[in-house]
Design a protein around this motif. Sequence first.
Motif, PDB file in Angstrom:
ATOM      1  N   LYS A  86       0.685  -1.120   0.003  1.00 17.61           N
ATOM      2  CA  LYS A  86      -0.026   0.120  -0.065  1.00 17.61           C
ATOM      3  C   LYS A  86       0.911   1.273   0.058  1.00 17.61           C
ATOM      4  CE  LYS A  86      -3.977  -2.170   2.168  1.00 17.61           C
ATOM      5  NZ  LYS A  86      -4.839  -2.331   3.371  1.00 17.61           N
ATOM      6  N   VAL A  87       1.880   1.387   0.686  1.00 18.01           N
ATOM      7  CA  VAL A  87       2.682   2.445   0.792  1.00 18.01           C
ATOM      8  C   VAL A  87       4.164   2.317   0.183  1.00 18.01           C
ATOM      9  CG1 VAL A  87       1.468   3.523   2.771  1.00 18.01           C
ATOM     10  CG2 VAL A  87       3.382   2.083   3.216  1.00 18.01           C
ATOM     11  N   GLY A  88       4.355   1.310  -0.556  1.00 21.11           N
ATOM     12  CA  GLY A  88       5.667   1.126  -1.161  1.00 21.11           C
ATOM     13  C   GLY A  88       6.799   0.598  -0.565  1.00 21.11           C
ATOM     14  N   VAL A  89       7.768   0.780  -1.119  1.00 18.63           N
ATOM     15  CA  VAL A  89       9.267   0.486  -0.604  1.00 18.63           C
ATOM     16  C   VAL A  89      10.254   1.465  -0.594  1.00 18.63           C
ATOM     17  CG1 VAL A  89      11.267  -1.186  -0.894  1.00 18.63           C
ATOM     18  CG2 VAL A  89       9.059  -2.087  -1.808  1.00 18.63           C
ATOM     19  N   GLY A  90      10.768   1.821   0.711  1.00 22.55           N
ATOM     20  CA  GLY A  90      11.968   2.649   0.862  1.00 22.55           C
ATOM     21  C   GLY A  90      12.507   2.654   2.356  1.00 22.55           C
ATOM     22  N   SER A  91      13.075   3.760   2.624  1.00 25.23           N
ATOM     23  CA  SER A  91      13.757   3.894   3.867  1.00 25.23           C
ATOM     24  C   SER A  91      13.824   4.972   4.386  1.00 25.23           C
ATOM     25  CB  SER A  91      15.194   3.226   3.943  1.00 25.23           C
ATOM     26  OG  SER A  91      15.953   4.095   2.808  1.00 25.23           O
ATOM     27  N   MET A  92      14.145   5.524   5.460  1.00 28.02           N
ATOM     28  CA  MET A  92      14.164   7.126   6.035  1.00 28.02           C
ATOM     29  C   MET A  92      15.453   6.796   7.112  1.00 28.02           C
ATOM     30  SD  MET A  92      11.065   7.675   8.529  1.00 28.02           S
ATOM     31  CE  MET A  92      10.380   6.501   9.477  1.00 28.02           C
ATOM     32  N   GLU A  93      16.224   7.562   7.078  1.00 33.52           N
ATOM     33  CA  GLU A  93      17.543   7.745   8.149  1.00 33.52           C
ATOM     34  C   GLU A  93      17.441   9.127   8.698  1.00 33.52           C
ATOM     35  OE1 GLU A  93      22.132   7.451   8.042  1.00 33.52           O
ATOM     36  OE2 GLU A  93      21.164   6.919   6.280  1.00 33.52           O
ATOM     37  N   ILE A  94      17.504   9.274  10.012  1.00 28.80           N
ATOM     38  CA  ILE A  94      17.871  10.551  10.823  1.00 28.80           C
ATOM     39  C   ILE A  94      19.334  10.858  10.391  1.00 28.80           C
ATOM     40  CG2 ILE A  94      17.986  11.627  12.720  1.00 28.80           C
ATOM     41  CD1 ILE A  94      15.923   9.692  13.969  1.00 28.80           C
TER      42      ILE A  94
END
Length: 178
Positions: A86-94
């Motif tokens: 539903k919201v895809g594939v990805g990453s986040m980093e501080i």
Amino acid sequence: MVKTIALVLLAALALLLAFAATRPDTFRVERSRVISASPERVYGLVNDLRQFNTWNPYERKDPAIQGQYSAATSGPGARYAWQSDKVGVGSMEIVEATAPRRVGMKLDFVKPFEAHNQVEFTLQPEGAEATRVTWAMQGPVPYLAKIAHLVFNMDRMVGQDFEEGLANLQAVAQKPAT
């Protein structure tokens, strides 16, 4: 007659593509909300990715999301990657954190489209026990995205998610301690 219609359609398409080329090369979406909680309380809910995901509107859109945290879950270097239908594939980093005022993140999407954006949360004290939280995202707009932006209003679509997320953050931050 068919040739004239084809030429008109081709000219209209060329004008649309030329207009798309004049659109801005970057975008910025930003929303703010005043939350009745101290900047320190709100900062802890943004700077720790496990806490972040308790109110993250994208995490809530898919209960079956598969997420993985890095060894560190808060502060610079903390990372979270996800896979979701539903919201895809990805990453986040501080990438930056200044307690209790600011958290900067790098946000990378792989699917449904590739995008590399910067996210910033700024926390400003308001009165004795309130905080104005501003959630902003900015990034480049490649040519194909410029064409898509002619049809889809990025500010409205992402802005609604940010507004929902800030309302979720408010509910979590203002919940009495147990």
